[in-house]
Design a protein around this motif. Structure first.
Motif, PDB file in Angstrom:
ATOM      1  N   GLU A 129       0.833  -1.199   0.000  1.00  0.00           N
ATOM      2  CA  GLU A 129       0.000   0.000   0.000  1.00  0.00           C
ATOM      3  C   GLU A 129       0.874   1.259   0.000  1.00  0.00           C
ATOM      4  O   GLU A 129       0.565   2.242  -0.675  1.00  0.00           O
ATOM      5  CB  GLU A 129      -0.927   0.025   1.220  1.00  0.00           C
ATOM      6  N   GLU A 130       1.968   1.198   0.764  1.00  0.00           N
ATOM      7  CA  GLU A 130       2.879   2.363   0.816  1.00  0.00           C
ATOM      8  C   GLU A 130       3.550   2.581  -0.534  1.00  0.00           C
ATOM      9  O   GLU A 130       3.713   3.704  -0.985  1.00  0.00           O
ATOM     10  CB  GLU A 130       3.932   2.159   1.908  1.00  0.00           C
ATOM     11  N   LEU A 131       3.888   1.479  -1.192  1.00  0.00           N
ATOM     12  CA  LEU A 131       4.518   1.587  -2.503  1.00  0.00           C
ATOM     13  C   LEU A 131       3.557   2.247  -3.497  1.00  0.00           C
ATOM     14  O   LEU A 131       3.936   3.157  -4.242  1.00  0.00           O
ATOM     15  CB  LEU A 131       4.932   0.196  -3.020  1.00  0.00           C
ATOM     16  N   VAL A 132       2.286   1.794  -3.470  1.00  0.00           N
ATOM     17  CA  VAL A 132       1.303   2.343  -4.403  1.00  0.00           C
ATOM     18  C   VAL A 132       1.091   3.835  -4.131  1.00  0.00           C
ATOM     19  O   VAL A 132       1.064   4.651  -5.050  1.00  0.00           O
ATOM     20  CB  VAL A 132      -0.029   1.559  -4.335  1.00  0.00           C
ATOM     21  N   ALA A 133       0.990   4.206  -2.847  1.00  0.00           N
ATOM     22  CA  ALA A 133       0.788   5.617  -2.489  1.00  0.00           C
ATOM     23  C   ALA A 133       1.970   6.456  -2.976  1.00  0.00           C
ATOM     24  O   ALA A 133       1.791   7.542  -3.555  1.00  0.00           O
ATOM     25  CB  ALA A 133       0.605   5.743  -0.985  1.00  0.00           C
ATOM     26  N   LEU A 134       3.155   5.927  -2.777  1.00  0.00           N
ATOM     27  CA  LEU A 134       4.359   6.641  -3.197  1.00  0.00           C
ATOM     28  C   LEU A 134       4.390   6.794  -4.724  1.00  0.00           C
ATOM     29  O   LEU A 134       4.649   7.878  -5.251  1.00  0.00           O
ATOM     30  CB  LEU A 134       5.605   5.873  -2.717  1.00  0.00           C
ATOM     31  N   ALA A 135       4.062   5.702  -5.419  1.00  0.00           N
ATOM     32  CA  ALA A 135       4.075   5.724  -6.883  1.00  0.00           C
ATOM     33  C   ALA A 135       3.064   6.736  -7.416  1.00  0.00           C
ATOM     34  O   ALA A 135       3.349   7.498  -8.347  1.00  0.00           O
ATOM     35  CB  ALA A 135       3.796   4.326  -7.433  1.00  0.00           C
TER      36      ALA A 135
END
Lengths: 778, 287
Positions: free
Chosen positions: A591-597
């Motif tokens: 989820e953090e990766l998607v938010a960052l992306a």
């Protein structure tokens, strides 16, 4: 780091994946609970108050000229709103898939008893039921043809006059010189085989709910295996652009190919009514309507001659395949192509001559059904193999292994197989595991007494994708939402096989590295890119290549982004099961990766179009490219025959498959088991009975008998040889049809072994078997 | 969807008198018990009626009782109740075996013995055992009760000896000592199917001599039948293979099967012989 968008590179990357988190595991289907609880919705469950009801009026003559369709009496009931015939079609009535010979609603002539003539629409089912009986055809009867062998010869009675013949279509394959091949043969076997129709008996009969003006389009919720084909047919019939038609296949209660043929037609008939009435219409087939009208597994006559030399090698085959196509070609030409190309079985044959004829008769049309022309021709081919082995004094398994296709072999069409041919290994292992040699000998020596045991083997191959150079492709659209949840859009449908609810989710989770419960597959919709049909065992193979490509693209974008953002090499990035590790310091959740992306402008939506590379086939020469890959199966079957009653009981079935990478072993297991039971039904008991006027007499489940748990044998765990296919998702090939294909041959070979008498005709009903065993008893 | 029942009037009387009155007063009315045959026929329009009189909740029609010399089975008794009844398994094992071959568990929990008999299908599976037991059928109408021997109950294809407003009330079977019994059924699949041929045999063998024997079959004539000639062949004789052979041959000569969607006359006759042989062998204790 460069983003990889090239489909072939992406497919190759995942082909060689070794340690997988979810691929190769028996992950639970996402639809199992709602189906077990009865919450899953099928077409009829979308019915709402005020919708209209429709039923088909069917022809009650096998062959006749239509003088008038009189439905005035049907309209006397004020609750009956309209009766639609071919005259009401705003676009085209012509809906033949392979050749333009088939009307959506009978026009000019009726060509089989049970042909759809009119769509009767009313406010309630009772009125519609009565109205259907008040649609009358004034006809001029024509002489009817029911026997394909007779129909081939007759020029005086023509089912489709404009063709000048009752032969709808011809196919051929040529390799080497068969005369020379037979001259080199030390043994020759020649036989005529006959196989029969099969009804699909999907639990849910055909249905379509057409809703006009939803999203400003004609939306049709239908029992259909290829939404985009339904879109095309509805568009053609209504004369509207495809973009104005939306098709949804909700959960479907079984298809087996039948809803690939009838699905677009039921959708178009419902849409026709809704188009005129501007109100939602539910068209529903009763079981009887369904059995009378929809296409069946082909009935065949196959003349087969084959020769082998003393050293146990096949030298030549000469095969004539005649398909009883019924009143329309439907998919008959494609079915015949498949039968023709597979006529040899999975063996190297230096000389081959195969001719196919698709012949019109005044019966229900032939159509798509699990195996698609292949079970009948493998029945003939594999019966021949046993007889050749016997004449040569060889064990049937040994003889098959001697001739088996391997990497580098060329098929009867001259196609060289460059990879993914695991059948030799599969049969070898199967023979050992099933204790074949010992049992074969034991049963041979014990042919006395009332119950006789037999053990039989059959092998089959099945080309993945469409035959020859007919274009095939895959596609999907994947979108990741800001919360990390993933939507996958595919045209593949869920009709019981489970690809959208199991393997598709596994592929996406594995490739993206996200937890599997984040993946929601939106299936069976024309709002997805055209994915091709859910047929030909392609839901998890060809059908899912687009998912690999789309997911692979997003994965590559994420890796590229992380690599640049954190200034690391790709090898230092791990995204797996929802955990992201970059280098040795950074760890974050999916989820953090998607938010960052999202915050850094990475595009997390992708399509995955892939056009399957194919060769060419020369129809005139009968040579060339047939299929991009083949799935393989070997089956060993043990039977017991009561020679006093003719009853055959299948005791045990041992399967071995070479189907590339197994994405979900449980899903494969259920496909194999289902196909085996369906194959037992077809071979031992299922049989359509036709009256003198071509009417199907047993149009109900009291008298069209299918197997139950009583007939279910011990089915051993399948042996898998994972002969990966270069373009398959993680190397997967198709499996859905596979176990059906060798069943008729394997059972017939086992019964022949038990009795010491060759079986050449199906089904093996007690009555048929008794007519053989009575001679043995005296 | 289109298997909805057409609109009908539905009555559920609490007493037999009321049921008979309803049947008499309402034109084109019919008795329903389990409905496993009738409802299917109504949904597909093979049968059209205006009203149904549901007799399944009339207490007089339910239950299985051991009356000492006789077993009484209420006509609306469910098939599954027969299977689960100790009275039936102890006294009428042949009936139990036949019922076990019928339908699925779900269907047996709805279908009734009376329904199976009154539907009068030539393939009715409860008929051969009851014919063999020489059961008596007690029927009730506005004139009161009367008793019809089971062998006189089936009068033609799907026709019974019931008068229009009569109801089958109960089945009576006299207790008797049988040394052996057998129900052999051949269908198109292993279970959950109608018979192609079925043979019921009851036998009383003492010291190797057949004192009494009953042979009944279904699906080989317009009605379920007794094979009287074959019984004569066996009765009073010493048990032997050649006797069984002769009796089975006689059975094959007594049947009058037809060709239909389920089988052919030829195969049914052949199987009448074979199944009679199998059933006799088992019942006479030589299998």
């Amino acid at each position: 780091m460069i983003v990889v968008e090239d489909p072939r590179t992406l497919i190759r990357r995942w082909l060689s994946a070794e340690s997988c988190i979810v691929v190769g595991k028996s992950i639970e289907r996402s639809d199992s609970l709602e189906k077990a609880l009865g919450r899953a919705r099928f077409v009829e469950d979308y019915l709402e108050e005020g919708y209209l009801f429709a039923r088909l009026a069917l022809a009650k003559a096998p062959h006749a000229r239509i003088k008038k369709i009189d439905y005035s009496k049907a309209l006397e009931d004020p609750k009956v709103l309209r009766v639609f015939t071919y005259r009401d079609i705003p676009g085209e009535n012509q809906v033949g898939y392979a050749v333009p010979d088939q009307p959506l609603l009978a026009e000019g002539k009726v060509r089989y008893y049970g042909e759809a003539v009119a769509v009767v629409v009313g406010k309630d089912p009772d009125s519609v039921n009565s109205a259907v009986e008040n649609v009358f055809l004034e006809i001029e009867p024509l002489p009817a043809l029911f026997d394909p062998l007779e129909a081939m010869e007759r020029g005086d009675i023509l089912i489709h006059e404009s063709l000048g013949s009752n032969i709808a279509f011809r196919t051929k394959v040529r390799k080497g010189d068969v005369e020379e091949g037979f001259s080199k043969a030390d043994v020759v076997v020649e036989n005529t085989y006959r196989t029969h129709h099969q009804e699909h008996v999907y639990l849910e009969p055909e249905a379509a709910l057409a809703i006009p003006d939803l999203e400003n389009r004609m939306t049709v919720i239908a029992t259909i295996q290829y939404p985009h084909l339904g879109q095309k047919i509805v568009s053609k019939v209504l004369g509207l652009p495809s973009s104005y038609i939306k098709i949804i296949a909700p959960y479907i209660g079984g298809g087996f190919g039948g809803k690939d043929d009838e699905g677009p037609l039921v959708a178009a008939r419902a849409a026709l009514a809704a188009y005129h009435l501007r109100r939602p219409v539910l068209l529903y087939y009763t079981r009887e309507d369904s059995i009378q009208t929809h296409p069946k597994r082909e009935a065949t006559v196959i003349k087969y001659k084959s020769g082998a030399s003393k050293d146990g090698k096949l030298t030549a085959i000469e095969v004539t395949i005649i398909h009883d196509s019924g009143a329309y070609a439907n998919r008959g030409p494609f079915i015949l192509w498949r039968a023709t190309m597979h006529a040899s079985g999975p063996y190297y044959v230096p000389n081959a001559k195969v001719d196919g004829y698709c012949v019109y008769t005044n019966k229900v049309p032939q159509g798509s059904f699990r195996g698609f022309g292949n079970p009948s021709v493998q029945f003939a081919a594999e019966s021949q193999m046993d007889q050749l082995a016997e004449k040569l004094g060889l064990d049937p398994v040994e003889f098959r292994l001697n001739n088996m296709l391997r990497v580098g072999s060329d098929t009867i069409t001259g196609q060289v197989l460059t990879s993914s041919v695991g059948i030799h290994e599969a049969l070898k292992k199967l023979s050992a595991v099933s204790n074949w040699r010992v049992k074969r000998l034991e049963y041979s020596e014990r042919r006395t007494g009332r119950t006789r045991r037999g053990i039989g083997v059959a092998v089959a191959w099945h080309g993945n994708s469409t035959s020859r150079a007919v274009p095939d492709w895959s596609n999907s659209y994947i979108h990741i939402s800001r919360d990390g949840s993933v939507n996958v859009y595919t045209g593949i449908v869920e009709m019981g096989q489970g690809s959208p609810s199991s393997s598709h989710r596994q592929l996406v989770s594995e490739i993206l590295g996200c937890p599997i419960d984040k993946v929601k597959v939106v299936f069976g919709t024309t709002d997805a890119p055209d994915t091709g049909a859910t047929h030909a065992s392609r839901g998890t193979s060809v059908g899912a290549i687009g998912i690999v490509v789309a997911a692979g693209r997003i994965r590559s974008r994420l890796e590229s982004f992380l690599s640049e953002y954190y200034n690391v090499q790709r090898e230092e990035i791990k995204i797996s099961d929802g955990v992201v590790i970059v280098g040795n310091k950074i760890k974050m959740s999916w989820e953090e990766l998607v938010a960052l992306a999202y915050s850094k402008g990475v595009d997390l939506s992708a399509t995955g179009y892939f056009f399957l590379p194919k060769g060419t086939f020369d129809d005139d020469a009968g040579r060339g490219f047939a299929y991009p890959a083949f799935s393989f199966i070997a089956i060993i079957v043990e039977v017991e025959v009561d020679i006093y009653t003719g009853r055959v009981k299948v005791l045990e079935v041992h399967p071995a498959l070479a189907i590339g990478r197994v994405i979900n072993p449980d899903a494969v297991k259920t496909q194999v088991e289902g196909a085996i039971i369906q194959g037992i039904g077809y071979t031992l008991m299922e049989k359509l009975v036709f009256a003198d006027d071509g009417r199907i007499v047993n149009d109900n489940l009291t008298d069209y008998v299918i197997p139950t748990s009583h007939e279910t044998p011990v089915i051993r765990n399948a042996i898998f040889v994972e002969d990966v296919w270069d373009y398959g998702p993680f190397g997967a090939k198709g499996v859905g049809e596979m176990a059906f294909i060798p069943m008729p041959a394997a059972i017939a070979n086992a019964v022949s072994h038990a009795l010491g008498v060759r079986i050449t005709e199906l089904p093996l009903t007690p009555e048929k078997v008794y007519s053989i065993t009575k001679q043995l008893v005296g | 969807m289109y298997y909805k029942l057409p609109k009908i009037d539905y009555y559920r009387p609490k007493t037999l008198d009321e049921a008979i009155r309803l049947l008499r007063e309402i034109d084109n009315s019919r008795v329903i018990a389990g409905g496993t045959d009738l409802l299917v026929d109504m949904k597909t329009s093979r049968v059209r009626v205006r009203a149904l009189v549901d007799i399944s909740s009339i207490p007089d029609l339910r239950g299985i009782e051991d009356l000492g010399r006789t077993i009484r089975i209420g006509a609306a008794t469910r098939l599954q109740e027969l299977i689960e009844s100790n009275v039936v398994s102890q006294n009428l094992p042949l009936l139990k075996a036949a019922v076990e071959s019928m339908g699925s568990w779900q269907i047996r929990n709805m279908a009734t013995i009376g329904g199976n008999l009154c539907n009068a299908s030539p393939a009715a599976d409860t008929a051969p055992p009851l014919l063999a037991y020489d059961a008596e059928f007690v029927v009730i109408g506005s004139e009161g009760l009367r008793v019809i021997p089971s062998t006189k109950f089936f009068v033609g294809y799907r026709k019974t000896a019931l008068n229009p407003c009569e109801i089958l009330k109960e089945i009576l079977v006299k207790k008797s000592e049988w040394s052996g019994w057998s129900y052999v059924k051949l269908g198109r699949r292993g279970g959950f199917t109608l018979s192609v041929v079925a043979v019921a045999v009851l036998a009383k063998v003492i010291d190797g001599v057949v004192y009494d024997v009953r042979i009944a079959l279904n699906s080989v004539a317009p009605v379920p039948i007794r094979a009287y000639k074959a019984e004569e062949v066996v009765r009073g004789k010493r048990v032997s293979w050649s006797l069984i052979e002769e009796a089975a041959n006689t059975v094959a000569g007594e049947v009058t099967p037809i060709d239909d969607v389920r089988s052919t006359s030829w195969y049914r006759r052949e199987m009448s012989y074979q199944l009679a042989k199998d059933a006799l062998a088992k019942a006479l204790g030589v299998a």
